[in-house]
Design a protein around this motif. Structure first.
Motif, PDB file in Angstrom:
ATOM      1  N   TRP A 122       0.860  -1.192   0.000  1.00 34.73           N
ATOM      2  CA  TRP A 122       0.000   0.000   0.000  1.00 34.73           C
ATOM      3  C   TRP A 122       0.891   1.234   0.000  1.00 34.73           C
ATOM      4  O   TRP A 122       1.887   1.286   0.717  1.00 34.73           O
ATOM      5  N   SER A 320     -10.073   1.350 -17.030  1.00 33.69           N
ATOM      6  CA  SER A 320      -8.736   0.814 -16.827  1.00 33.69           C
ATOM      7  C   SER A 320      -8.221   0.117 -18.084  1.00 33.69           C
ATOM      8  O   SER A 320      -8.991  -0.407 -18.891  1.00 33.69           O
ATOM      9  N   GLU A 324      -7.195  -6.429 -14.146  1.00 31.94           N
ATOM     10  CA  GLU A 324      -7.581  -6.177 -12.767  1.00 31.94           C
ATOM     11  C   GLU A 324      -7.099  -4.778 -12.396  1.00 31.94           C
ATOM     12  O   GLU A 324      -5.913  -4.579 -12.112  1.00 31.94           O
ATOM     13  N   GLU A 327      -6.476  -0.603  -7.256  1.00 40.28           N
ATOM     14  CA  GLU A 327      -7.513  -0.231  -6.307  1.00 40.28           C
ATOM     15  C   GLU A 327      -6.978   0.772  -5.293  1.00 40.28           C
ATOM     16  O   GLU A 327      -5.782   0.820  -4.999  1.00 40.28           O
ATOM     17  N   ARG A 329      -7.436   2.349  -1.295  1.00 40.15           N
ATOM     18  CA  ARG A 329      -7.941   2.074   0.047  1.00 40.15           C
ATOM     19  C   ARG A 329      -7.284   3.038   1.027  1.00 40.15           C
ATOM     20  O   ARG A 329      -6.062   3.212   1.009  1.00 40.15           O
TER      21      ARG A 329
END
Length: 365
Positions: A122, A320, A324, A327, A329
């Motif tokens: 992250w 995109s 995948e 993302e 957060r």
């Protein structure tokens, strides 16, 4: 296990993409409606590796049309040769054509990385706030704070008095809950930059980014010596030599790097190390890029740079390019454990030009 530099480059595919954005992106030197991106996909030992850059007019020295011609020529010369030969060829171009070179060089360098290497999971990102006032501004600021961002970025570079009034309003809404980055994209003259800097409260301002022309070092030094605002250089740092000059002159607080401007993954890593050795804070990331290079910036900088990243161009895309998507957060980007795969149908739909080169003696088709 990494791929040996003696491995062959089996094929190279290059695309010129027009990537639509959710909303226009307003900068002091123009409004961006879409990303005019260069995408390179290099096949080595049966695996595909991607690199990308956006030669933005007003920021990059390269015109996109010239960069496209260059990347096609180099793609043809790479195919059938070894990875090492490709690295050596592209390194010769990096200083002169960094944006064109970065797409190909980053793709090849990715082939050399250990796919099982540990990556940051992250990385905190800066949140941009577009110009607004009253309730619209409060809603925008509250939204990014509620999403977990703790660094807010605003663009200035139009009228210094009007800019200062707006930034002051932003500061009042933030009320100490986040730090503020202010970016002028070289738009001010020295007197205008000084006037702006003297009109705002420096508390809570993380950096004042590239207020004056990237070529006017006298103005940059004079401004740094006349304000308490920490000055960050961006466009001015286009090489190892320019970074060395910033360190030698002193007075600057930080520098910002982009993968496309550095010209490749190893070059970006070297710039980060050089800046840290010179006592400068480092910010990494490109807000005018797709998630292909944004992901690579996350991996290179995520575990080595403490500041919030600016690799947030992917958030501006309407859709995109990946199977995948990356993302978000808690105000940051989640970094996949493995390099994400391209959505080839989406690439094809946004491609306005394409060439592929296969095997020795390759030719476009």
């Amino acid at each position: 296990m990494t791929i040996a530099e003696t491995a062959s480059v089996d094929a190279v595919e290059v695309h010129r993409l027009r990537v639509p954005l959710k909303t226009p992106y307003r900068l002091s030197y123009g409004v961006i409606e879409c990303f005019d991106a260069l995408l390179a996909v290099v096949s080595v030992a049966g695996r595909r590796h991607a690199g990308e850059s956006v030669p933005l007019p007003g920021y990059a020295h390269e015109r996109c049309s010239d960069a496209w011609d260059h990347i096609r020529d180099r793609a043809a010369r790479l195919t059938g040769g070894s990875v090492l030969d490709g690295l050596l060829l592209l390194e010769q171009d990096r200083a002169r054509m960094p944006f064109a070179t970065s797409a190909l060089l980053s793709a090849i360098e990715s082939a050399l990385q250990d796919p099982d290497r540990q990556r940051p999971s992250w990385v905190p990102l800066v949140a941009g706030v577009e110009r607004a006032s009253g309730g619209a501004l409060r809603d925008a600021v509250e939204s990014v704070l509620q999403n977990g961002h703790r660094v807010v970025k605003v663009k200035v570079g139009w009228d210094p008095d009007d800019d200062a009034r707006w930034v002051t309003e932003v500061q009042e809404v933030i009320a100490g809950r986040a730090r503020l980055r202010i970016d002028a994209n070289q738009a001010y003259s020295l007197p205008s930059a000084v006037s702006f800097a003297q009109s705002i409260d420096e508390s809570g301002v993380e950096v004042f980014e590239q207020p004056v022309s990237a070529t006017d070092w006298d103005a940059m030094v004079a401004l740094a010596g006349s304000t308490a605002l920490p000055i960050m250089l961006d466009e001015a740092i286009d090489s190892e030599a320019a970074l060395g000059r910033a360190v030698e002159l002193g007075g600057f607080a930080a520098v910002k790097f982009k993968l496309a401007k550095a010209g490749g993954l190893r070059a970006l890593s070297a710039l980060i190390d050089q800046a840290h050795a010179g006592g400068l804070q480092v910010v990494v990331g490109n807000g005018v890029a797709t998630e292909v290079s944004n992901y690579q910036e996350l991996v290179v900088a995520g575990d080595r740079v403490e500041t919030a990243g600016e690799m947030n161009g992917f958030l501006r895309q309407r859709e995109s390019l990946l199977l995948e998507p990356l993302e978000m957060r808690a105000g940051g980007a989640l970094v996949p454990a493995a390099p994400p795969e391209l959505d080839l149908e989406k690439v094809a739909s946004w491609s306005i030009a394409r060439e592929r080169f296969d095997g020795p003696g390759a030719h476009g088709h």
